[in-house]
Design a protein around this motif. Structure first.
Motif, mmCIF file in Angstrom:
data_model
loop_
_atom_site.group_PDB
_atom_site.id
_atom_site.type_symbol
_atom_site.label_atom_id
_atom_site.label_comp_id
_atom_site.label_asym_id
_atom_site.label_seq_id
_atom_site.Cartn_x
_atom_site.Cartn_y
_atom_site.Cartn_z
ATOM 1 N N THR A 211 -7.223 20.708 11.695
ATOM 2 C CA THR A 211 -8.140 19.956 12.558
ATOM 3 C C THR A 211 -8.255 18.476 12.232
ATOM 4 O OG1 THR A 211 -9.998 20.548 11.132
ATOM 5 C CG2 THR A 211 -9.564 21.992 13.031
ATOM 6 N N VAL A 212 -7.716 18.038 11.096
ATOM 7 C CA VAL A 212 -7.838 16.636 10.694
ATOM 8 C C VAL A 212 -6.731 16.302 9.698
ATOM 9 C CG1 VAL A 212 -9.426 17.029 8.754
ATOM 10 C CG2 VAL A 212 -9.524 14.869 10.007
ATOM 11 N N GLN A 213 -6.371 15.049 9.661
ATOM 12 C CA GLN A 213 -5.393 14.587 8.684
ATOM 13 C C GLN A 213 -6.139 13.970 7.505
ATOM 14 O OE1 GLN A 213 -2.932 10.764 9.018
ATOM 15 N NE2 GLN A 213 -1.468 12.327 9.698
ATOM 16 N N LEU A 214 -5.673 14.269 6.293
ATOM 17 C CA LEU A 214 -6.168 13.580 5.104
ATOM 18 C C LEU A 214 -5.127 12.550 4.711
ATOM 19 C CD1 LEU A 214 -7.573 16.408 2.801
ATOM 20 C CD2 LEU A 214 -8.839 14.819 4.249
ATOM 21 N N GLN A 215 -5.576 11.381 4.314
ATOM 22 C CA GLN A 215 -4.682 10.337 3.835
ATOM 23 C C GLN A 215 -5.137 9.919 2.449
ATOM 24 O OE1 GLN A 215 -4.688 7.018 6.543
ATOM 25 N NE2 GLN A 215 -3.661 8.163 8.165
ATOM 26 N N LEU A 216 -4.171 9.688 1.580
ATOM 27 C CA LEU A 216 -4.425 9.088 0.285
ATOM 28 C C LEU A 216 -3.810 7.695 0.326
ATOM 29 C CD1 LEU A 216 -3.422 12.040 -2.074
ATOM 30 C CD2 LEU A 216 -5.696 11.458 -1.211
ATOM 31 N N CYS A 217 -4.500 6.719 -0.227
ATOM 32 C CA CYS A 217 -4.007 5.349 -0.253
ATOM 33 C C CYS A 217 -4.181 4.784 -1.649
ATOM 34 C CB CYS A 217 -4.766 4.486 0.750
ATOM 35 S SG CYS A 217 -4.320 2.731 0.693
ATOM 36 N N GLN A 218 -3.078 4.306 -2.212
ATOM 37 C CA GLN A 218 -3.129 3.616 -3.493
ATOM 38 C C GLN A 218 -2.762 2.155 -3.251
ATOM 39 O OE1 GLN A 218 -0.968 5.328 -6.870
ATOM 40 N NE2 GLN A 218 -0.380 3.267 -7.468
ATOM 41 N N PRO A 219 -3.750 1.261 -3.372
ATOM 42 C CA PRO A 219 -3.446 -0.154 -3.167
ATOM 43 C C PRO A 219 -2.766 -0.753 -4.392
ATOM 44 C CG PRO A 219 -5.798 0.146 -3.549
ATOM 45 C CD PRO A 219 -5.172 1.510 -3.548
ATOM 46 N N GLY A 220 -2.036 -1.843 -4.160
ATOM 47 C CA GLY A 220 -1.483 -2.616 -5.264
ATOM 48 C C GLY A 220 -2.556 -3.528 -5.826
ATOM 49 N N ASP A 221 -2.132 -4.551 -6.551
ATOM 50 C CA ASP A 221 -3.083 -5.463 -7.182
ATOM 51 C C ASP A 221 -3.577 -6.575 -6.264
ATOM 52 O OD1 ASP A 221 -2.928 -4.066 -9.602
ATOM 53 O OD2 ASP A 221 -1.201 -5.245 -10.261
ATOM 54 N N GLU A 222 -2.927 -6.750 -5.108
ATOM 55 C CA GLU A 222 -3.303 -7.809 -4.184
ATOM 56 C C GLU A 222 -4.694 -7.556 -3.603
ATOM 57 O OE1 GLU A 222 -0.604 -5.936 -4.006
ATOM 58 O OE2 GLU A 222 1.042 -7.282 -4.485
ATOM 59 N N PRO A 223 -5.385 -8.620 -3.174
ATOM 60 C CA PRO A 223 -6.764 -8.469 -2.683
ATOM 61 C C PRO A 223 -6.850 -7.929 -1.249
ATOM 62 C CG PRO A 223 -6.111 -10.757 -2.579
ATOM 63 C CD PRO A 223 -4.967 -10.015 -3.232
ATOM 64 N N LEU B 222 0.844 -1.201 0.000
ATOM 65 C CA LEU B 222 0.000 0.000 0.000
ATOM 66 C C LEU B 222 0.874 1.244 0.000
ATOM 67 C CD1 LEU B 222 -2.571 -1.059 2.748
ATOM 68 C CD2 LEU B 222 -3.023 -0.917 0.288
ATOM 69 N N LYS B 223 0.495 2.240 -0.797
ATOM 70 C CA LYS B 223 1.180 3.530 -0.794
ATOM 71 C C LYS B 223 0.285 4.532 -0.077
ATOM 72 C CE LYS B 223 3.412 2.908 -5.257
ATOM 73 N NZ LYS B 223 3.489 3.457 -6.632
ATOM 74 N N PRO C 106 -8.361 -5.180 1.598
ATOM 75 C CA PRO C 106 -9.650 -4.494 1.727
ATOM 76 C C PRO C 106 -9.674 -3.172 0.950
ATOM 77 C CG PRO C 106 -9.027 -5.427 3.825
ATOM 78 C CD PRO C 106 -7.826 -5.604 2.907
ATOM 79 N N GLN C 107 -8.536 -2.461 0.894
ATOM 80 C CA GLN C 107 -8.474 -1.205 0.154
ATOM 81 C C GLN C 107 -8.675 -1.449 -1.342
ATOM 82 O OE1 GLN C 107 -6.437 -2.255 2.570
ATOM 83 N NE2 GLN C 107 -5.760 -0.570 3.857
ATOM 84 N N ARG C 108 -8.028 -2.484 -1.887
ATOM 85 C CA ARG C 108 -8.178 -2.822 -3.305
ATOM 86 C C ARG C 108 -9.612 -3.248 -3.594
ATOM 87 N NH1 ARG C 108 -7.509 -1.500 -7.949
ATOM 88 N NH2 ARG C 108 -5.342 -1.111 -7.434
ATOM 89 N N LEU C 109 -10.188 -4.079 -2.719
ATOM 90 C CA LEU C 109 -11.561 -4.537 -2.922
ATOM 91 C C LEU C 109 -12.539 -3.364 -2.903
ATOM 92 C CD1 LEU C 109 -11.427 -7.773 -0.740
ATOM 93 C CD2 LEU C 109 -11.299 -7.609 -3.240
ATOM 94 N N HIS C 110 -12.311 -2.404 -2.014
ATOM 95 C CA HIS C 110 -13.152 -1.206 -1.954
ATOM 96 C C HIS C 110 -13.022 -0.410 -3.250
ATOM 97 C CE1 HIS C 110 -14.232 2.953 -0.970
ATOM 98 N NE2 HIS C 110 -15.012 2.447 -0.046
ATOM 99 N N LEU C 111 -11.797 -0.198 -3.688
ATOM 100 C CA LEU C 111 -11.559 0.586 -4.909
ATOM 101 C C LEU C 111 -12.216 -0.085 -6.115
ATOM 102 C CD1 LEU C 111 -10.096 3.109 -6.000
ATOM 103 C CD2 LEU C 111 -8.068 1.681 -6.305
#
Length: 150
Positions: free
Chosen positions: A65-77, A56-57, A79-84
């Protein structure tokens, strides 16, 4: 004892192209962005795909007041990849800061939230993702860090 979901820390957005998305945010004045520390620092890791988790990247932007995060999943299954793949780009999880990762996990599971993934560093800081998307509309996460607020 603090409730595990009392202090909002961040919103995590899964994206197809982290560089493109970061450039967009910067073009509208949201930044600066930094890479999240290496995911390999989690000595204790329970995830559907450990290689997928480690691939995961993440980039973070600390707003006042809050943190923003960006997440780029790889090809593996992951939960982030499944959501995307199933829902497209958007908020994957909402993160809450806690003083003690293990205590927060115990409280959340006592409330009926099953653990989806978890990781701990040697000093017992770390994260727990909960299988909450069906009821909450989003995955919930608790996290304790060596540097609260970051």
């Amino acid at each position: 004892m603090t409730h595990p979901f009392a202090k909002l820390h961040h919103l995590c957005i899964v994206v197809h192209d982290i560089d493109r998305t970061q450039a967009y945010y910067e073009s509208i004045g949201i930044g600066p962005w930094t890479e999240y520390p290496p995911l390999a620092e989690y000595e204790e890791l329970e995830a559907p795909s450990k290689p997928g988790f480690l691939a995961l990247k993440y980039r973070v932007c600390n707003l006042p007041t809050v943190q923003l995060q960006l997440c780029q999943p790889g090809d593996e299954p992951t939960p982030q990849r499944l959501h995307l793949d199933s829902k497209g780009e958007g908020v994957f999880h909402v993160g809450f800061e806690v003083p003690d990762a293990d205590a927060a996990q115990a409280q959340a599971t006592a409330l009926g939230l099953p653990v989806l993934m978890r990781g701990r560093r040697a000093n017992r800081t770390g994260f727990t993702y909960y299988d909450s998307a069906e009821g909450a509309g989003v995955t919930l996460l608790t996290r304790a860090t060596p540097h609260p607020g970051k």
